[in-house]
Design an enzyme around this catalytic site. Structure first.
Site, PDB file in Angstrom:
ATOM      1  N   ASP A  53       0.830  -1.200   0.000  1.00 22.56           N
ATOM      2  CA  ASP A  53       0.000   0.000   0.000  1.00 22.56           C
ATOM      3  C   ASP A  53       0.868   1.255   0.000  1.00 22.56           C
ATOM      4  OD1 ASP A  53      -2.735   0.612  -0.142  1.00 22.56           O
ATOM      5  OD2 ASP A  53      -2.778   1.301   1.922  1.00 22.56           O
ATOM      6  N   HIS A 102      -9.994   3.572   1.514  1.00 22.01           N
ATOM      7  CA  HIS A 102      -8.928   4.010   2.411  1.00 22.01           C
ATOM      8  C   HIS A 102      -9.522   4.956   3.465  1.00 22.01           C
ATOM      9  CE1 HIS A 102      -5.100   3.134  -0.086  1.00 22.01           C
ATOM     10  NE2 HIS A 102      -6.105   2.475  -0.643  1.00 22.01           N
ATOM     11  N   ASN A 104      -9.527  -0.972   3.722  1.00 23.45           N
ATOM     12  CA  ASN A 104      -8.314  -0.945   4.522  1.00 23.45           C
ATOM     13  C   ASN A 104      -8.626  -0.623   5.976  1.00 23.45           C
ATOM     14  OD1 ASN A 104      -7.267  -1.218   1.982  1.00 23.45           O
ATOM     15  ND2 ASN A 104      -5.917   0.565   2.084  1.00 23.45           N
TER      16      ASN A 104
END
Length: 320
Positions: A116, A248, A270
């Protein structure tokens, strides 16, 4: 008679050697021809999109989180992805990457390994060439202006795809930072538009991480979480069938907000603080008071509980 036996023996040896060579060639060819069609991350995320569920992308800094993530996935029969930041490569000289990849391969449920926020191009190149390492890499050039972001993203998408590695990008720019990610606090946050999303789709990326009011780091309170779901719907409609959406910036998200994001098309979600906050509290209160092994074992259990909860919230439980 003796010569006949020798001839038979030599023929048998030759046959065994030939079969071994063929087997090695097949193994080598399999590695060389890894494609996006058999890429585990792509398969998992497309399945989530089709099934209307999400699954956690667990930000992993240590062995406790790695073990907890695998145990949670197997206990819940749920897909999951292990997320590593570039720090994991530089800190451990790639050992944490190898451990994550080995854990993913040996699991009885689908687990992929994702890099990431790869913001350094040397790191992207190094990561893409780790044998049997990452299934996907986020090419994060959001610290450049838009045109430069697009150009660099396209370059590294092509590089990763040539190695069978899926790619992700972040159109717009989310404010804030996380441990292991370059802070963009000195840069202006920019929300993603459908038009901008399509420009990134044109680079060839596989997954899109839109900015729609989410941010890296902490929101401070639930009431400070201001997500523009109409914007997200517009991005989803514009990019449908061409990329999958990933989420995110979930620190401080209560379960109902996470579920709403999944309903609006998010696949991999995430999670960072949401799965280690109990662990962090336990470590702070007990470090030096109990044995290190006890600290690690209990910490692992606490992380596993949080990962399992997120699997339930996202609808991943039972989907493996």
């Amino acid at each position: 008679m003796d010569s006949t036996i020798v001839m038979i023996y030599m023929a048998a040896v030759s046959s065994v050697i030939a079969r071994a060579v063929d087997l090695w060639a097949n193994i080598s060819n399999d590695k060389m021809t890894r494609t996006l069609e058999n890429n585990k991350a792509v398969q998992m995320i497309k399945a989530a999109e089709k099934g209307g569920y999400g699954f956690p992308g667990v930000v992993t800094y240590n062995i406790e989180t790695l073990i907890a993530t695998v145990r949670a996935a197997e206990a819940k029969r749920a897909p999951v992805q292990i997320l590593l930041f570039p720090w994991a490569i530089t800190y451990s000289d790639g050992l944490l990457v190898k451990a994550a990849a080995a854990a993913a391969r040996s699991a009885s449920v689908p687990i992929a390994v994702h890099l990431d926020h790869a913001q350094d191009e040397d790191i992207i190149k190094k990561a893409a060439n780790i044998p049997d390492g990452f299934d996907s890499i986020m090419i994060d050039m959001s610290h450049f202006d838009k045109d430069e972001n697009l150009a660099r993203t396209a370059k590294w998408v092509q590089y990763c795809h040539a190695r069978g590695i899926a790619t992700e990008a972040e159109p717009g720019r989310m404010e804030g930072g996380e441990d292991g990610v370059q802070d963009t606090g000195n840069l202006e946050g920019m929300l993603t538009t459908p038009e901008e999303a399509l420009k990134f789709v044109a680079t060839g990326i596989d997954f899109l991480a839109p900015a729609f009011g989410n941010l890296h780091g902490f929101y401070g309170a639930v009431e400070n979480i201001k997500l523009d779901l109409d914007r997200l719907d517009g991005i989803r409609e514009a990019t449908k069938g061409r990329v999958q959406l990933v989420l995110h910036g979930t620190n401080d998200f209560p379960g109902y907000i996470m579920s709403d994001c999944v309903k609006h098309g998010m696949t991999r979600c995430n999670v960072n603080d949401l799965i280690v906050y109990k662990y962090n509290k336990y470590i702070a209160e007990n470090a030096g008071k109990v044995s290190l092994t006890s600290l690690m074992e209990e910490g692992t259990k606490l992380i596993q509980e949080c990962v399992e909860y997120q699997m339930d919230v996202m609808g991943a439980t039972g989907k493996a």
